[in-house]
Design an enzyme around this catalytic site. Structure first.
Site, PDB file in Angstrom:
ATOM      1  N   MET A 263       0.837  -1.202   0.000  1.00 21.44           N
ATOM      2  CA  MET A 263       0.000   0.000   0.000  1.00 21.44           C
ATOM      3  C   MET A 263       0.871   1.250   0.000  1.00 21.44           C
ATOM      4  SD  MET A 263      -2.971   1.341  -0.009  1.00 21.44           S
ATOM      5  CE  MET A 263      -3.096   3.121  -0.130  1.00 21.44           C
ATOM      6  N   GLU A 298       4.639   0.850  -5.887  1.00 20.08           N
ATOM      7  CA  GLU A 298       4.231   1.716  -4.769  1.00 20.08           C
ATOM      8  C   GLU A 298       4.990   3.033  -4.810  1.00 20.08           C
ATOM      9  OE1 GLU A 298       1.603   0.561  -3.574  1.00 20.08           O
ATOM     10  OE2 GLU A 298       1.933  -1.492  -4.254  1.00 20.08           O
TER      11      GLU A 298
HETATM   12  N1  B3K Z   1      -3.519   0.729  -3.755  1.00 24.99           N
HETATM   13  C1  B3K Z   1      -3.249  -0.512  -3.087  1.00 24.99           C
HETATM   14  C2  B3K Z   1      -4.391  -1.453  -3.065  1.00 24.99           C
HETATM   15  C3  B3K Z   1      -5.400  -1.177  -2.022  1.00 24.99           C
HETATM   16  C4  B3K Z   1      -6.322  -2.331  -1.872  1.00 24.99           C
HETATM   17  C5  B3K Z   1      -7.606  -2.002  -1.222  1.00 24.99           C
HETATM   18  N2  B3K Z   1      -8.395  -3.163  -0.985  1.00 24.99           N
HETATM   19  C6  B3K Z   1      -2.073  -1.218  -3.646  1.00 24.99           C
HETATM   20  C7  B3K Z   1      -1.640  -0.830  -4.992  1.00 24.99           C
HETATM   21  O1  B3K Z   1      -2.315  -0.996  -5.975  1.00 24.99           O
HETATM   22  O2  B3K Z   1      -0.567  -0.322  -5.108  1.00 24.99           O
HETATM   23 ZN    ZN Z   2      -1.364   0.368  -7.179  1.00 25.87          ZN
END
Ligand code: B3K
Ligand code: ZN
Length: 874
Positions: A263, A298
């Site tokens: 995340m 990320e």
């Molecule tokens: N944005 C997060 C994913 C969040 C998941 C929520 N259930 C990871 C990513 O795509 O980088």
């Molecule tokens: Zn992502």
């Protein structure tokens, strides 16, 4: 359950200018004090009510401008706290309590291995405090964390550390401030006893960034690859997009219990430890590549997602499609562009195409949802990335960069939509891209059918392309770029010229032509064509479509051997293998003996003997299409036939080419320490593809045992164990046992031990799965462990899962019901293999439907599971 619609979007009627959070951490009674500076900003509805989201928390106090409110001053239910403030600007203070120790959903604030951590995307922040939990509400966050010092030596949140000190009673605190406005889904908090490795990165504008990776103490020797990956990502984003990191510190925390991969919380990424921890003894090449790409993904979100975020959750592909595209390009640059492209196409075909053809099909911009977490899908991510790639294919790399520059120039600090992205691409390049909209709102994989007509007298070649979507002419035809090339039947490249009137729909790209299909049906005419050429279609997989070409075996053989485009060479090998297996399926159904298609066997031989071919590409070309890909070619899946033919094909190739395979295998036995490097990866990959074929012959199992016992590196050990796991021999049992002995204390490696057994093609697989579920090391609260048994069984053990008795379906349904009460997100992800029930034979169809119905009949079904199951049955 409530359905949320994109068409209902309304801007918020309040803004939160700043938020100060204080966490008094306690496993069963964490107290959260939330002080917000609020302003009224009337939207179209002119409603003054302030509706704050909040779930699973206990409201203790609520104050406005220092006045304590009483219960008559607000409405409170399971999901909302509604206030009616009379002022346009005021301070709202809310005190709540929660119990992170009891939170097994791993959303919001929870505990993992005795530490605290958070996961807020998509809507988890409202389980921490009352808030306007929507991505278009951006605020400045300050976070104070108070905790017992002996249990929580490390206290982290977003941004920069501004204050830290000891307190009485063995407690201490830290205050973090994030200087960038952000939506609450990017909030993070971590506390516990963690060790760290540190490094620095000098940005291209000369600032020094403090880089930190926090892990549990026993994992401190497995962080170097992640750190190296982070530095490479930072440099790549500067070079490719001119994007520089913006805080003085970048922290990554690895935790064992995590629902997804990682995340991108601002300045404080939280990762599933699977995508951080690696050393040669414990991690495979696939793990190393996964870590490099997730770290990059990320990191890239800091610009595509955080600095420019989404207006609402229906825009998720704005940040995810774009960021996946960026991490794909990065990995291509780090390793191999064609290999990465082929791997991504394989993933898309085996996971996204079925999703797009099944009951959960949705456009990359979904128009509605019940549970947002269900829309973190292959479609939003991977098809979304393909759609972003279309812009680059159409505009070229420089044009795409111009569009990106304009996107950041216009929207830095904003919460925007996919239209904003498209407009930036269009305006920066002075082109009309409005037709691209159709890709965002229509679901299904487009099918393009190509037909050719050669006029020997006029010497013209007419190529007709026709597009359909879900079997029909699409409501809005898509803009589909199809990259093609020509050659003679001798494999020599041919240069053909298009007729003059086609110039607008056609562009020259090196030795290829980019055809722009914008109509339901379109002709492309080439002139002065002396002889009928071989056509290489969809080079680089220039669009996420199914292309039906008129190419027959002779053309495929030429392309597999000579095409200048690595993707089409691989694709042509796959097509030959598929043709071989399809004729096998017919033979099986007519109770005829199975044979290999001679042209496939010939192509296989020539790939195996080709010493000029890149070893990774060779490994890919020698790998058969998965059974599920073969299955996708049929309206009703002939499961037994596919299984038999797949088995036969591997066996027949192993017998026919045993000498050459053994020679190749032996030539790739190198006695060098493990390196994560392109050439070494390719060698291991090809070696292990050979091993897989070789192990089809009983006399070669000793080779696998030997490779296992060498313990050179996890890639080789695991490949050997994998081939052995399909044989229920004493050797196989011994190796599995030895592996457990070596690794039972390392949870990521132990996951591999579980996975291999869950994927094994053995007759009593159900008993084996039950044993794994009862194993003392199996934990329902750990998503990686659950996935390694149940996820693998449902998705990767196609034959075992679909055994005719239906016991596989029952087992999965029971486990989904059990997990529904523990972790709804994980439960709902496990349902997917059942959702394709309509494609199976009548016996299986009924059993799969019954399994789904048994889930639907469960009391207290989560929104997550309800949405997937009810759509599957609809
Ligand atoms: N944005 C997060 C994913 C969040 C998941 C929520 N259930 C990871 C990513 O795509 O980088
Ligand atoms: Zn992502």
């Amino acid at each position: 359950p409530v359905t949320h619609y994109l068409k209902d979007y309304q801007p918020s009627n309040y803004q939160i200018d700043s938020i100060e959070l204080t966490f008094d951490l306690d496993p069963l009674a964490t107290r959260v004090t939330n002080v917000m500076q609020m302003t009224f900003s009337p939207n179209a509805s002119d409603d003054r009510r302030l509706v704050l989201n909040g779930q699973k928390i206990t409201l203790l106090e609520c104050w406005i401008n220092g006045n304590l409110l009483s219960a008559e001053d607000y409405d409170l239910d399971d999901e909302f706290l509604t206030l009616s403030p009379s002022l346009d600007a005021f301070e709202l203070k809310i005190v709540t309590q929660c119990a992170p120790q009891n939170n097994t959903s791993l959303e919001g604030l929870y505990r993992t291995s005795g530490n605290y951590c958070t996961q807020c995307e998509a809507l988890g922040f409202q389980t921490i405090t009352y808030y306007l939990d929507r991505p278009d509400v951006l605020s400045f966050f300050t976070t104070k964390i108070i905790a017992d010092k002996s249990q929580n030596a490390v206290l982290l949140s977003n941004g920069n550390l501004v204050e830290a000190s000891d307190l009485p009673d063995g407690k201490h605190y830290a205050v973090w401030h994030d200087p960038f406005k952000k939506p609450c889904y990017l909030f993070a908090l971590v506390a516990g006893n963690l060790s760290l490795i540190q490094d620095t990165y000098q940005t291209m504008d000369g600032r020094l960034v403090d880089l930190r990776i926090y892990v549990e103490p026993q994992n401190i020797d497995k962080c170097d690859h992640a750190m190296a990956s982070l530095k490479k990502s930072m440099q790549w984003d500067e070079e490719r997009y001119g994007l520089v990191y913006d805080l003085d510190i970048y922290m990554i925390v690895a935790v064992d219990d995590f629902n997804m991969g990682a995340m991108e919380n601002k300045g404080l990424n939280v990762f599933n430890s699977k995508f951080v921890l690696a050393k040669p003894e414990t991690a495979t090449d696939v793990d190393y590549e996964g870590i490099e790409s997730v770290i990059a993904h990320e990191y890239f979100h800091n610009w595509t997602g955080n600095r420019v975020t989404c207006r609402d959750w229906f825009q998720l592909t704005l940040k995810e499609g774009l960021t996946v595209f960026r991490d794909q390009e990065f990995t291509g640059d780090m390793l191999s562009i064609p290999v990465k492209r082929i791997e991504d196409v394989k993933r898309l075909r085996s996971n996204q195409f079925p999703e797009d053809a099944g009951p959960m099909a949705h456009p990359i911009q979904p128009q509605s949802y019940i549970e947002m977490n269900n829309f973190y899908t292959m479609t939003v991510y991977e098809k979304g990335a393909e759609v972003v790639r279309l812009y680059q294919t159409l505009l070229g790399r420089d044009g795409f960069r111009k569009g990106m520059d304009l996107y950041f120039q216009r929207h830095d600090g904003q919460a925007v939509t996919v239209e904003d992205f498209r407009n930036a691409m269009a305006d920066a390049n002075h082109v009309d891209l409005s037709q691209m909209q159709a890709w965002y709102v229509q679901e299904g994989t487009p099918v393009v059918t190509a037909k050719t007509h050669y006029d020997a007298k006029l010497q013209t070649l007419t190529l007709s392309l026709e597009q359909t979507l879900k079997g029909k002419v699409p409501q809005q035809p898509l803009m589909i770029p199809v990259l093609i090339g020509f050659m003679g039947y001798d494999g020599q490249p041919l240069t053909l010229m298009p007729s003059v009137q086609d110039k607008n729909s056609l562009e020259e790209r090196g030795d290829s032509w980019l055809l722009k299909l914008t109509e339901p049906k379109q002709d492309f005419i080439f002139e002065q064509v002396a002889t009928y050429p071989v056509i290489s279609y969809l080079r680089d997989f220039s669009a996420p479509i199914i292309l039906k070409t008129p190419n027959a075996l002779p053309e495929l053989e030429v392309l597999a051997q000579y095409d200048s485009n690595a993707f089409v060479r691989w694709e042509s090998m796959q097509a030959l293998a598929l043709a071989s297996m399809e004729q096998g399926v017919s033979a099986y159904q007519q109770q005829q003996p199975l044979t290999l298609l001679p042209s496939f066997a010939a192509a296989f031989a020539s790939v195996l003997a080709d010493s000029s071919l890149d070893l990774s590409l060779k490994a890919l070309a020698l790998t058969l299409p998965e059974m599920t890909y073969v299955a996708d070619q049929y309206t009703e899946i002939p499961l037994e036939a596919i299984q038999a033919v797949h088995q036969f094909t591997q066996q027949a190739l192993a017998e026919k080419f045993s000498q050459a395979l053994l020679q190749t295998y032996e030539s790739l036995q190198v006695n060098e320490p493990y390196r994560y490097e392109k050439q070494a990866i390719a060698q291991r990959k090809l070696k292990n593809v050979c091993l897989k074929y070789l192990a089809k012959l009983p006399q070669n199992l000793a080779i696998a045992v030997n490779q296992f016992e060498q313990k050179s590196n996890m890639t080789d050990v695991l490949s050997a164990l994998e081939v052995l796991s399909h044989h229920q021999t004493a050797d196989s049992a011994k190796c599995l046992q030895a592996f457990y002995q070596d690794w039972s204390k390392d949870s990521l490696v132990l996951d591999k031990w579980f996975s291999i057994q869950a994927a094994a093609q053995v007759p009593d697989i159900l008993a084996q799965i039950n044993q794994l579920l009862q194993h003392p090391d199996f934990k329902y609260t750990n998503p990686n462990r659950v996935r390694s048994v149940l996820g693998v069984f449902g998705r990767l053990n196609w034959v075992g899962f679909h055994q005719a008795s239906g016991t596989g379906y029952q087992l999965l349904a029971e486990q989904v019901i059990k997990l529904n009460g523990i972790n709804p997100q994980i439960a709902s992800r496990l349902v997917a293999p059942l959702s394709h029930w309509k494609r199976y034979d009548s016996g299986r169809r009924l059993l799969m439907r019954q399994a789904l119905e048994s889930i639907l009949a469960t009391e207290n079904l989560s929104k997550d599971v309800y949405e997937i199951v009810s759509r599957s049955l609809a």
